[in-house]
Design a protein around this motif. Structure first.
Motif, PDB file in Angstrom:
ATOM      1  N   TRP A 181      52.337  21.381  36.806  1.00 15.28           N
ATOM      2  CA  TRP A 181      51.659  20.346  37.594  1.00 15.28           C
ATOM      3  C   TRP A 181      50.157  20.591  37.714  1.00 15.28           C
ATOM      4  CZ3 TRP A 181      55.858  23.036  40.138  1.00 15.28           C
ATOM      5  CH2 TRP A 181      57.092  22.403  39.981  1.00 15.28           C
ATOM      6  N   ASN A 222      51.863  16.162  46.662  1.00 11.28           N
ATOM      7  CA  ASN A 222      52.376  14.837  46.293  1.00 11.28           C
ATOM      8  C   ASN A 222      51.468  14.174  45.272  1.00 11.28           C
ATOM      9  OD1 ASN A 222      54.811  14.298  47.849  1.00 11.28           O
ATOM     10  ND2 ASN A 222      53.517  14.471  49.663  1.00 11.28           N
ATOM     11  N   ASN A 225      52.492  15.009  41.868  1.00 10.36           N
ATOM     12  CA  ASN A 225      53.891  14.692  41.552  1.00 10.36           C
ATOM     13  C   ASN A 225      54.772  15.941  41.454  1.00 10.36           C
ATOM     14  OD1 ASN A 225      53.425  11.834  41.324  1.00 10.36           O
ATOM     15  ND2 ASN A 225      52.471  12.230  39.336  1.00 10.36           N
ATOM     16  N   VAL A 226      54.530  16.884  42.341  1.00  9.84           N
ATOM     17  CA  VAL A 226      55.311  18.121  42.351  1.00  9.84           C
ATOM     18  C   VAL A 226      56.722  17.844  42.876  1.00  9.84           C
ATOM     19  CG1 VAL A 226      55.517  20.410  43.398  1.00  9.84           C
ATOM     20  CG2 VAL A 226      53.287  19.585  42.605  1.00  9.84           C
ATOM     21  N   ASP A 227      57.699  18.443  42.227  1.00  6.94           N
ATOM     22  CA  ASP A 227      59.095  18.403  42.673  1.00  6.94           C
ATOM     23  C   ASP A 227      59.622  19.837  42.590  1.00  6.94           C
ATOM     24  OD1 ASP A 227      61.865  18.228  42.972  1.00  6.94           O
ATOM     25  OD2 ASP A 227      61.991  16.292  41.955  1.00  6.94           O
ATOM     26  N   THR A 229      62.561  21.045  43.260  1.00  6.45           N
ATOM     27  CA  THR A 229      64.020  21.168  43.177  1.00  6.45           C
ATOM     28  C   THR A 229      64.450  22.283  42.233  1.00  6.45           C
ATOM     29  OG1 THR A 229      64.285  18.806  43.650  1.00  6.45           O
ATOM     30  CG2 THR A 229      66.167  19.961  42.689  1.00  6.45           C
ATOM     31  N   ASP A 230      63.916  22.290  41.007  1.00  2.45           N
ATOM     32  CA  ASP A 230      64.307  23.315  40.030  1.00  2.45           C
ATOM     33  C   ASP A 230      63.937  24.715  40.527  1.00  2.45           C
ATOM     34  OD1 ASP A 230      65.301  21.376  38.388  1.00  2.45           O
ATOM     35  OD2 ASP A 230      63.599  21.361  37.000  1.00  2.45           O
ATOM     36  N   TYR A 232      63.620  25.670  43.605  1.00  2.59           N
ATOM     37  CA  TYR A 232      64.534  25.985  44.709  1.00  2.59           C
ATOM     38  C   TYR A 232      65.863  26.517  44.180  1.00  2.59           C
ATOM     39  CZ  TYR A 232      68.204  24.898  48.111  1.00  2.59           C
ATOM     40  OH  TYR A 232      69.314  24.956  48.918  1.00  2.59           O
ATOM     41  N   SER A 249      61.428  15.837  51.007  1.00  4.62           N
ATOM     42  CA  SER A 249      60.232  15.373  50.295  1.00  4.62           C
ATOM     43  C   SER A 249      60.085  16.028  48.930  1.00  4.62           C
ATOM     44  CB  SER A 249      58.982  15.678  51.120  1.00  4.62           C
ATOM     45  OG  SER A 249      58.801  17.086  51.234  1.00  4.62           O
ATOM     46  N   LYS A 250      60.788  17.140  48.716  1.00  6.15           N
ATOM     47  CA  LYS A 250      60.753  17.926  47.475  1.00  6.15           C
ATOM     48  C   LYS A 250      59.438  18.674  47.262  1.00  6.15           C
ATOM     49  CE  LYS A 250      64.747  16.028  46.622  1.00  6.15           C
ATOM     50  NZ  LYS A 250      65.987  16.721  47.004  1.00  6.15           N
ATOM     51  N   VAL A 251      58.538  18.641  48.243  1.00  4.55           N
ATOM     52  CA  VAL A 251      57.275  19.373  48.097  1.00  4.55           C
ATOM     53  C   VAL A 251      57.147  20.520  49.103  1.00  4.55           C
ATOM     54  CG1 VAL A 251      56.011  17.430  47.098  1.00  4.55           C
ATOM     55  CG2 VAL A 251      56.026  17.751  49.588  1.00  4.55           C
TER      56      VAL A 251
END
Length: 280
Positions: A181, A222, A225-227, A229-230, A232, A249-251
């Motif tokens: 990112w 945000n 576009n950071v996520d 999930t992976d 985590y 929020s995934k961030v």
């Protein structure tokens, strides 16, 4: 020693209150000073500023801590600050206090009305100077009560700015690394201000580990576009003992929080966490 009296105008603003706060906070002769109020521009008992050594006017009275007789870009609080620094009561390098007072100058000269970004945005109604006006509308407090409420909040702002100044230094010395990112930074600190400030300064991701408590907190941008999930899932798989929580929020990825002291801190070091993000 006789008790000092600091005089400002009726319906005080943050400038007069800030000047009084600075004198009480830093000058030993004003520790127990009281505050009194006069109509704007006037003086205590009609005496000129300086006539009574135990009476000091701020933001009124046309004396040394008033600025209305000048077109200089200053205010009463700044005049008091400069005097306290000159006399050795405030450290010359107290960057947080200087920045606080600089905002008071801007407010006193109306910068929030036209120079600040999106000046008409509703978010500014949450700012202290506007809250002070709101307090006067909700329930008419005495001027003394308004001063006490504002001083409590000025102390909080000073703490926030001190944490921000420290966070700027910590971010500058943090370990920078690349993610998909964008640039990220990792810092060993218990200063939570580092997280939000790092995102505001353009980092895609900020990771901090509290050197005392051991817990890790990670915030993504945000705007980038950071996520998380992976990351985590990988961290939870690697670290079976620590407690990990991914916000919807995934961030926001948290391994311990002041809101949940029962979470178990991870034994992973920042270097190991950085390697996870390099492979996500």
């Amino acid at each position: 020693m006789a008790q000092k009296t600091v005089v400002t105008h009726i319906s005080p603003d943050l400038d007069g209150i800030g000047a009084y706060w600075l004198l009480k906070k830093y000058h030993p002769e004003f520790t127990n000073a009281k505050i009194d109020f006069v109509p704007a521009g006037q003086t205590y008992l009609g005496q000129p500023d300086g006539a009574d050594p135990n009476v000091v006017h701020v933001d009124t009275g046309m004396g040394r801590f008033d600025h209305h007789q000048s077109s200089d870009f200053t205010c009463a609080a700044k005049l008091v600050l400069e005097s306290l620094i000159k006399d050795g009561y405030i450290a010359e390098d107290d960057e947080a206090m200087k920045r606080l007072v600089n905002v008071l100058v801007e407010l006193d000269h109306g910068w929030d009305n036209y120079k600040w970004s999106e000046a008409a945005n509703d978010r500014y109604e949450f700012s202290l100077h506007n809250l002070l006006s709101g307090w006067k509308m909700v329930e008419r407090k005495s001027d003394q009560e308004l001063v006490e409420m504002a001083i409590f909040n000025l102390e909080a702002v000073y703490k926030l700015l001190a944490a921000k100044v420290k966070a700027e230094e910590e971010l500058a010395g943090g370990e920078k690394f690349a993610t998909k990112w964008g640039e990220a930074v990792a810092v060993y600190t218990g200063n939570s201000t580092v997280l939000d400030l790092g995102i505001k300064k353009g980092f895609a991701l900020v990771a901090v580990k509290d050197p005392k408590r051991g817990n890790v907190r990670i915030t993504g941008s945000n705007n980038k576009n950071v996520d998380l999930t992976d990351a985590y899932e990988k961290l939870a798989k690697i670290d079976r003992e620590g407690t990990w929580y991914l916000h919807p929020s995934k961030v926001l990825l948290r391994n311990g929080s002041s809101r949940n002291p029962q979470m178990i801190p991870t034994k992973l070091e920042l270097g190991e966490i950085i390697e996870v993000f390099k492979k996500v």
